[in-house]
Structure formats: C-alpha cells, structure tokens
Scaffold this active site. Structure first.
Site, short mmCIF file in Angstrom:
data_model
loop_
_atom_site.label_atom_id
_atom_site.label_comp_id
_atom_site.label_asym_id
_atom_site.label_seq_id
_atom_site.Cartn_x
_atom_site.Cartn_y
_atom_site.Cartn_z
N GLY A 159 -31.11 11.12 13.48
CA GLY A 159 -30.03 11.72 12.70
C GLY A 159 -30.48 13.09 12.22
O GLY A 159 -31.33 13.74 12.85
N ARG A 160 -29.93 13.52 11.09
CA ARG A 160 -30.24 14.86 10.58
C ARG A 160 -31.73 15.05 10.36
O ARG A 160 -32.31 16.05 10.78
CB ARG A 160 -29.50 15.09 9.25
CG ARG A 160 -28.03 15.33 9.38
CD ARG A 160 -27.41 15.48 8.01
NE ARG A 160 -27.44 14.21 7.29
CZ ARG A 160 -26.38 13.42 7.13
NH1 ARG A 160 -25.22 13.80 7.60
NH2 ARG A 160 -26.48 12.28 6.49
N ILE A 161 -32.37 14.08 9.69
CA ILE A 161 -33.80 14.26 9.36
C ILE A 161 -34.65 14.17 10.62
O ILE A 161 -35.55 15.00 10.84
CB ILE A 161 -34.25 13.25 8.28
CG1 ILE A 161 -33.45 13.48 6.98
CG2 ILE A 161 -35.76 13.39 8.00
CD1 ILE A 161 -33.73 12.48 5.87
N ARG A 181 -29.62 4.74 18.07
CA ARG A 181 -28.52 3.89 18.54
C ARG A 181 -27.70 4.63 19.58
O ARG A 181 -27.28 4.08 20.57
CB ARG A 181 -27.63 3.50 17.36
CG ARG A 181 -28.07 2.21 16.68
CD ARG A 181 -27.18 1.91 15.53
NE ARG A 181 -26.96 3.13 14.74
CZ ARG A 181 -26.16 3.21 13.70
NH1 ARG A 181 -25.48 2.17 13.32
NH2 ARG A 181 -26.03 4.34 13.02
N THR A 241 -41.44 8.13 6.25
CA THR A 241 -40.86 8.75 5.05
C THR A 241 -39.45 8.19 4.82
O THR A 241 -38.69 8.75 4.04
CB THR A 241 -40.74 10.29 5.21
OG1 THR A 241 -40.06 10.58 6.44
CG2 THR A 241 -42.08 10.98 5.20
N ARG A 243 -37.90 4.23 4.84
CA ARG A 243 -37.93 3.09 3.92
C ARG A 243 -39.02 2.14 4.37
O ARG A 243 -39.16 1.84 5.57
CB ARG A 243 -36.59 2.35 3.92
CG ARG A 243 -35.48 3.02 3.13
CD ARG A 243 -35.75 3.02 1.62
NE ARG A 243 -34.68 3.65 0.87
CZ ARG A 243 -34.61 4.95 0.57
NH1 ARG A 243 -35.55 5.78 0.99
NH2 ARG A 243 -33.60 5.42 -0.14
N GLU A 272 -42.10 -1.27 -3.09
CA GLU A 272 -42.30 -0.16 -4.03
C GLU A 272 -42.01 -0.59 -5.46
O GLU A 272 -41.05 -1.34 -5.67
CB GLU A 272 -41.33 0.97 -3.66
CG GLU A 272 -41.97 2.05 -2.87
CD GLU A 272 -40.99 3.11 -2.42
OE1 GLU A 272 -40.86 3.31 -1.21
OE2 GLU A 272 -40.36 3.73 -3.29
N HIS A 290 -43.44 8.17 -2.62
CA HIS A 290 -42.02 8.41 -2.31
C HIS A 290 -41.58 9.80 -2.79
O HIS A 290 -40.70 9.93 -3.63
CB HIS A 290 -41.15 7.31 -2.96
CG HIS A 290 -39.77 7.22 -2.36
ND1 HIS A 290 -39.08 6.05 -2.23
CD2 HIS A 290 -38.95 8.18 -1.86
CE1 HIS A 290 -37.90 6.27 -1.68
NE2 HIS A 290 -37.80 7.56 -1.45
N GLY A 292 -40.93 12.41 -0.46
CA GLY A 292 -40.49 13.15 0.72
C GLY A 292 -39.46 14.22 0.41
O GLY A 292 -39.48 15.31 0.98
C1 8YV Z 1 -34.72 10.13 -2.98
C2 8YV Z 1 -34.58 8.96 -0.72
O1 8YV Z 1 -35.73 10.74 -3.68
O2 8YV Z 1 -32.43 9.94 -0.80
C3 8YV Z 1 -33.12 9.04 -0.41
O3 8YV Z 1 -32.66 8.11 0.29
O4 8YV Z 1 -35.25 8.15 -0.23
C4 8YV Z 1 -35.30 9.86 -1.61
O5 8YV Z 1 -35.62 11.00 -0.90
C5 8YV Z 1 -34.26 8.92 -3.71
O6 8YV Z 1 -33.58 8.03 -2.92
C6 8YV Z 1 -33.37 9.28 -4.85
O7 8YV Z 1 -32.61 8.16 -5.27
#
Ligand code: 8YV
Length: 328
Positions: A159-161, A181, A241, A243, A272, A290, A292
């Site tokens: 996806g984007r990331i 997918r 980075t 989940r 976590e 966490h 990222g």
């Molecule tokens: C956020 C993240 O810092 O946006 C997300 O899904 O995992 C993180 O980069 C965090 O979720 C903020 O709620």
C-alpha cells in the site's frame, strides 16, 4: 438558541495546537496527564461521548463498545491502523469510524529504511559498544556487517507505506519484491522495478530482507507464522513497523535464538508494550518503542485530520477518512 457542541473525549495527549483547536470547536475533554485509559475509563467515555478520539493504546473491543450510549456516533481514531477497534460491533451500532491515512506514510517509511539499514550494519550494536566504554579502536575485521546494496527486499503489503519504502530502498540499491492482495498497476510496478509474488511462501524463500507493511486483520494475524518464517533463509532479516500480531513473535524469537535468521528490527510487538525478554539479550536485534510515525509534523498532521473528520461529521457531511461505513 445556540446549538449544543458535541462532547468529544480525547483519550491521550495530542499536540498543543490540536488540543487548543479541539477546545475551540467542541465541548472537549482532554487527558492532561496522558495516562493510557483503563477499560473502566474507556467504558465511561463511550457511555458519555458523542465523539471518541482514541489511539492504538485503547482496546475498543466488543465488550467496551456494547456499553456505548446511543449518543456515540463517531470514533475519530488518531492513527491509521484500526485493529484496536471492533469494527463489526461499531458497524452494527451504526457508529462511523475514521482514521488518519497518508500523513504518516513518509515518516514510517523513513523509519523502516533506518531499521533495514540498522541490523545488517550493526548500528545499535556499535553504539552500545561505544557507550560501554569497551571500544579498543579500529581493526579491519571488527564489527563487520552485511552490504545492503544489491540485496533483495521483500515487502509484505504494498500500500502507501510499502511503496514509500520501495522508493527509498531502490535508492540504496535494493531489488524490490512484493506480495500484496492485489498486484500493483503496471506503471507503478515498472517505476519501482518491482517483482510481484502472488505466493508469499515463494517470495520469503528468495529475499534477503523482509519488511511488513500490511494492516493487522483477522486475515493477516500471524501471516508470518512459524511455518512461513522457516521458509526464510539463514542470512535473512525481518523488519516490522506495522503490527506485532502479523508475526508469530515466539516463533521469531526461537529462530533468532537458534541462529536460523540473521536478525530482526522491530518497532511493534505482539503484546505491546511488553517485549519478549529474550529479545533484549540479542545483539542482532534492534528494538524500538512503536515510534515509526513519531514526528512532531506527523502528529500535528494526524491531529488535523482528526479535526477535519469530526468537524465534517458534526456538520452533517461525510468525513473524508471513513473506515466505516464501508464504501463497498
Ligand atoms: C501511530 C500507527 O503512532 O497509525 C498507526 O496505525 O501504528 C502509529 O504510527 C498510532 O497508531 C497512533 O494511534
């Protein structure tokens, strides 16, 4: 008579500028000491709020959402991932859910690139050596890592990331492979010179660094299972980075202990904020809390997205970043 402002409950501290605007626009309850809400506090919040602004640290499961009052119409998540929210229950209750996509893409991709570099080049290890005061000086065979240039990067979730990571990694001379997918549009595939693998298993067996960028859903829970991790070669590195739940963390730890993998860089964990203590003892592992997407600019942008989502919703329009109701 002036229309009553909606009650917005924000579960964690947000950047000052965002909290101030939130106070100007809504009847807003802030969390000044930034403690993570307990389950009881979450239940009290959903019972009262018209709009809830949670983060990844708030588990809005079925039990919590079942106790939401009928006035709760919007969950405007501060964050992209919504795996901490039971979307089925939210949908059944007609609650709209929004998130904050796009604005954390580049920051997360930067951090991923740093992590891809960090383990093979032993960055944290070297830093720890200096701080320990035990460095005895340069030698030609000291602290040798592995070259990044020319290695194959396997991206899970394009996806984007994932795509932003691919762009960076190409600059570092890596060959881009991906599993998704859906196959990318041929133009994007060409631009990234990316090789598509319909079979994740086959990609795992052929790449040098694996990086995870898919969301955590029931379908991706332990996508990197013990069986799949075994497909990786001994010299491979795993970066996450996204989940923690996407990787079977115990299986990963076992393989690292037995030298069946070269190393791992983890910014997220299965349980976590607890981290498997065995990971703390390993030199070939980089562990981050966490962070990222943790830039000041990114957090402000995320907050602005939350503000826009709430404001459009309370003004009677469809908020731009709807996760629920689904458009399909
Ligand atoms: C956020 C993240 O810092 O946006 C997300 O899904 O995992 C993180 O980069 C965090 O979720 C903020 O709620």
């Amino acid at each position: 008579m002036a229309k009553q402002k909606p009650l917005v409950v924000v579960t964690r501290r947000l950047p000052d500028a965002i909290e101030t605007r939130m106070m100007e626009l809504f009847d807003c309850r802030l969390n000044m000491d930034d403690h993570a809400f307990t389950r009881e506090e979450l239940i009290a919040a959903v019972a009262e709020a018209d709009v809830l602004v949670p983060t990844v640290t708030d588990r809005l499961d079925k039990g919590v959402l079942a106790q939401a009052g009928p006035q709760l119409r919007l969950i405007a998540n501060f964050g992209n991932g919504v795996d901490h929210i039971d979307l089925n229950t939210a949908q059944q209750r007609g609650i709209t859910v929004t998130n904050t996509p796009d604005v954390l893409t580049e920051d997360t991709a930067d951090m991923t690139m740093a992590m891809i570099l960090s383990v093979p080049r032993r960055v944290s290890e070297g830093e720890r050596l200096i701080r320990s005061g035990k460095w005895e000086g340069w030698s030609p065979t000291h602290m040798l890592g592995h070259r990044i240039w020319g290695k194959r990067l396997g991206i899970i979730g394009m996806g984007r990331i994932g795509q932003a990571v691919a762009r960076r990694a190409r600059g570092f001379g890596m060959a881009i492979h991906y599993h998704n997918r859906q196959r990318l549009h041929p133009e994007i595939e060409q631009e990234l010179e990316a090789t598509y693998w319909e079979s994740l298993d086959q990609m795992l067996a052929r790449t040098d660094v694996i990086t995870v960028h898919c969301p955590h859903t029931p379908a991706t829970y332990h996508l990197l299972s013990a069986r799949r991790l075994k497909l990786l070669r001994e010299h491979a590195y795993v970066v996450n980075t996204a989940r923690g739940e996407v990787i079977d963390e115990s299986a990963l730890v076992r393989m690292l202990q037995q030298g069946e993998l070269a190393g791992a860089a983890l910014d997220v964990f299965e349980h976590e904020p607890s981290v498997n203590p065995k990971l703390l003892e390993m030199d070939n592992v980089v562990l981050l809390p966490h962070m990222g997407s943790a830039t000041i600019e990114g957090r402000v942008d995320m907050g602005e997205k939350v503000l826009v989502n709430i404001k459009t919703f309370v003004d009677g329009h469809k908020p731009p970043d709807r996760v629920l109701p689904n458009l399909v």
